[in-house]
Design a protein around this motif. Sequence first.
Motif, short mmCIF file in Angstrom:
data_model
loop_
_atom_site.label_atom_id
_atom_site.label_comp_id
_atom_site.label_asym_id
_atom_site.label_seq_id
_atom_site.Cartn_x
_atom_site.Cartn_y
_atom_site.Cartn_z
N ASN A 97 24.88 38.58 47.23
CA ASN A 97 26.05 37.97 47.83
C ASN A 97 27.14 37.66 46.82
O ASN A 97 27.37 36.53 46.45
N ASN A 98 27.77 38.68 46.35
CA ASN A 98 28.82 38.49 45.37
C ASN A 98 30.17 38.80 45.97
O ASN A 98 30.59 39.94 46.02
N ALA A 99 30.80 37.76 46.45
CA ALA A 99 32.04 38.01 47.17
C ALA A 99 33.17 38.44 46.23
O ALA A 99 34.04 39.20 46.61
N GLN A 100 33.09 37.95 44.97
CA GLN A 100 34.18 38.31 44.05
C GLN A 100 34.09 39.80 43.72
O GLN A 100 33.04 40.30 43.39
N GLN A 101 35.16 40.44 43.78
CA GLN A 101 35.17 41.89 43.63
C GLN A 101 36.20 42.27 42.59
O GLN A 101 37.34 41.85 42.67
N THR A 102 35.76 43.03 41.61
CA THR A 102 36.74 43.51 40.66
C THR A 102 37.09 44.92 41.06
O THR A 102 36.25 45.80 41.01
N ILE A 103 38.28 45.12 41.48
CA ILE A 103 38.67 46.47 41.83
C ILE A 103 39.71 46.94 40.82
O ILE A 103 40.74 46.32 40.65
N PRO A 149 27.28 45.60 44.38
CA PRO A 149 27.56 44.78 43.20
C PRO A 149 29.06 44.48 43.09
O PRO A 149 29.89 45.24 43.62
N ASN A 150 29.39 43.41 42.39
CA ASN A 150 30.80 42.98 42.40
C ASN A 150 31.73 43.88 41.57
O ASN A 150 32.94 43.76 41.68
N ASN A 151 31.17 44.76 40.75
CA ASN A 151 32.08 45.66 40.00
C ASN A 151 32.12 47.06 40.61
O ASN A 151 32.40 48.05 39.93
C1 LIG Z 1 29.57 39.79 38.85
O1 LIG Z 1 28.22 39.44 39.05
C2 LIG Z 1 27.54 39.11 37.87
C3 LIG Z 1 26.09 38.80 38.20
O2 LIG Z 1 25.67 39.51 39.29
C4 LIG Z 1 28.19 37.90 37.20
O3 LIG Z 1 27.54 37.63 35.98
C5 LIG Z 1 29.66 38.23 36.94
O4 LIG Z 1 30.30 37.09 36.43
C6 LIG Z 1 30.34 38.65 38.22
N1 LIG Z 1 31.70 39.06 37.89
C7 LIG Z 1 32.74 38.77 38.64
C8 LIG Z 1 34.06 39.24 38.18
O5 LIG Z 1 32.63 38.15 39.67
#
Ligand SMILES: *[C@@H]1O[C@H](CO)[C@@H](O)[C@H](O)[C@H]1NC(C)=O
Length: 466
Positions: free
Chosen positions: A406-412, A133-135
């Motif tokens: 497939n959530n490339a954006q990652q909050t670290i 997951p992206n978080n």
């Molecule tokens: C992370 O993923 C969720 C859904 O999977 C999305 O709603 C959220 O905006 C995403 N956050 C970031 C920071 O990408």
Amino acid sequence: MSWLKMSQKKIFLVLLFICTVSLLLHNFSWTIEDLHLGCPTLHARLASGLKPKHTNIVFLKTHKTASSTMQNMLFRFAELNNLMMALPKPNCGHQFCYPQFFSSHFVHPHTLPPNMITSHMRFNKTALQHLMPNNTIYITILREPASMFESLFTYYSHHCESFRRVPNGSLEAFLADPLRYYRPEEMYSMYAHNTLTFDLGGNKDRPKRDVAYAQAFVAEVERVFSLVMISEYFDESLVLLRHLLSWDLEDILYVKLNMRMESSKKSLSPGLPEKIRDWNSIDAHLYDYFNASLWVKLSELGLDCVAKEVHLLQQAQERLMKSCFGGQTPLQLSASEIKNKELRPWQPSEKVGIVGYDLPSNISQEAKELCLKYIMPEISYTPKLLQSQLLRHRLSFQNRTPHKLNNAQQTIHTTLPRHTQVPRNLPLPSNAQGPTSTSKSKSTSKPGVGISKSVHQSSNTNAFQI
Ligand SMILES: *[C@@H]1O[C@H](CO)[C@@H](O)[C@H](O)[C@H]1NC(C)=O
Ligand SMILES: *[C@@H]1O[C@H](CO)[C@@H](O)[C@H](O)[C@H]1NC(C)=O
Ligand SMILES: *[C@@H]1O[C@H](CO)[C@@H](O)[C@H](O)[C@H]1NC(C)=O
Ligand SMILES: *[C@@H]1O[C@H](CO)[C@@H](O)[C@H](O)[C@H]1NC(C)=O
Ligand SMILES: *[C@@H]1O[C@H](CO)[C@@H](O)[C@H](O)[C@H]1NC(C)=O
């Protein structure tokens, strides 16, 4: 007569006074301790209320660094809270086809989508970011290079060709001329050179003079990992972990696992630590940097309050030991002395003894179920956890909503969030669904198995509650 009566009365009053004062002092000391459980103060924590526990975690398990103890903690947390632990598919063994670079193909498909991943792997950031997951918060652990190398040298004396070639199994001989024995392309060569760097996905064979590489590598690790724990300061690292993840004290309880027998440990002769650091210079660079940054983080939290939390953790561990091992610290046993086969740790060779534990036969069934998990070695726990997750996967297959993978954006998170939790009771095993009380009771001697209501997960089946 009346004088005697008078004196009896006086003695009684004096005794009463002493009792009252000691009772007050006793209670007072609990109160003070409770006030200091968290950093910062209770007031701030009460004001901001309960923060959800963070549950999406990559823990990069490095070799010979107390990472088995960490893995066990995460396995227990995942089970207790019905989280999904990504586990290796059968043909990868209990590791993700290490020493290959991690790939999502190594993950058992029925352990997806994951909340956590922690079995041995060679780190591949891109592959993990696609999977998790992206978080997700990234955590790892490092150990001081000299003692770590001594441990690797003994533990893998049988598996690593570079070590097998050394006459008389002598660490001194190896370090006198490492290149004579070391072959970088051999299967298990990573146990003989910059093992931490290799596990973290780096190039173990960059020469020492390439300082720019080591520096860039450290910077990359720092960008990805929110917390780099240090084995030498394990409990302090756990305090940081607890704050980072907003976990409770009971979530970070542990029993030390996968340790060598004292007789298998060697002390390093003078000069060797320097030679080890010289040979494993990238690891040494990593260690020095992240040990320093650990201490910066600890100072930011406040060394006083860190010390208090470490103390509370150790007290809670003692209570755990009491309820699991019948009032005494557990005896470290060699594999053959452990009656329950499930509790026998993997033995790397005949020359090295890895100790484990057994449970006393006279503890209650409830205690047994709880305590077993704390001392279950990786090789037994991994298939057990897989089994229970496969079962859950089957049961929930129909109503599971597909998860975006497939959530490339990652909050670290790179800053250290202050935890905002109210300490909870450690409920008795029979009372596992118990209230999330805001007062802390010291009288309970049973380790906590309470599930937090604040965990992000709309789970309704608590299969692992006792
Ligand atoms: C992370 O993923 C969720 C859904 O999977 C999305 O709603 C959220 O905006 C995403 N956050 C970031 C920071 O990408
Ligand atoms: C890491 O994983 C990505 C995505 O799966 C892949 O494209 C890449 O080749 C991997 N890196 C290595 C060095 O194997
Ligand atoms: C290995 O041990 C034997 C006997 O203990 C000794 O004679 C020999 O010199 C040692 N070899 C090395 C390379 O240390
Ligand atoms: C880790 O860093 C601290 C603080 O700088 C230092 O006192 C300690 O000696 C270091 N530990 C090791 C094992 O290098
Ligand atoms: C279990 O047995 C040990 C000695 O064998 C004893 O010290 C301990 O008190 C016993 N515990 C219980 C719960 O009966």
